[in-house]
Design an enzyme around this catalytic site. Sequence first.
Site: not given
Length: 200
Positions: A11, A106, A108
Amino acid sequence: MRTAILASGRGSNLQALIEAQRSAKLPIEIVAAGSDQFGAGALKRAKEAGIPTRVFHISDYPDRQAQEQDILIWMRENQVELLLLAGYMRVLGSQFMRQAWFPILNIHPSLLPAFPGLHAQRQALEYGVKISGCTVHFVDEGLDSGPIILQEAVPVLAEDTEEGLSQRILAVEHRLYTEAVRLVALGKVNRIGRRVQILQ
Ligand code: GAR
């Protein structure tokens, strides 16, 4: 913008987003954080920041579709307008994607479309590229395949280990994700098919 975060792991991206929100750099309100893993560090960090958390563990559902329907109910209850995947290591199913009324972003750790999927940094080292980096993109039904919002390059050093490269990319991820979310929340991101335009 009412925002939810899904994360499977430690996280650190979630933490960076929480901190950016706190310092008023991000015009979003993180209203909920969820994980598909019971012990995710991301849940602990969210709790410490006073953000309500939920676990959607696959063992609590008959199948993945049921799990994702429950995530959608949770999104609706929280009136979510934006979903951020921050190290959420599952591809969201087509039914979820069809029903999602909010944009999904998202992050990546590679310069997509190179090295999608797991262990992107290891893939980059094994391939022998000299430059890698990270990408923030809209999520579609594929694996790390949606329209790209922002990318930033990180050089791969001759002596790099997977850990060392991951750490250098991660530092950039925290800044890049915050910036992409800020642009989306300010309505400065215009999406035309696969092309994403950043409005000045
Ligand atoms: C980050 O490096 C993120 O880019 C990656 O997982 C890590 C999560 O770290 N995501 C993917 O590989 C998605 N395909 P964090 O839990 O410390 O934010």
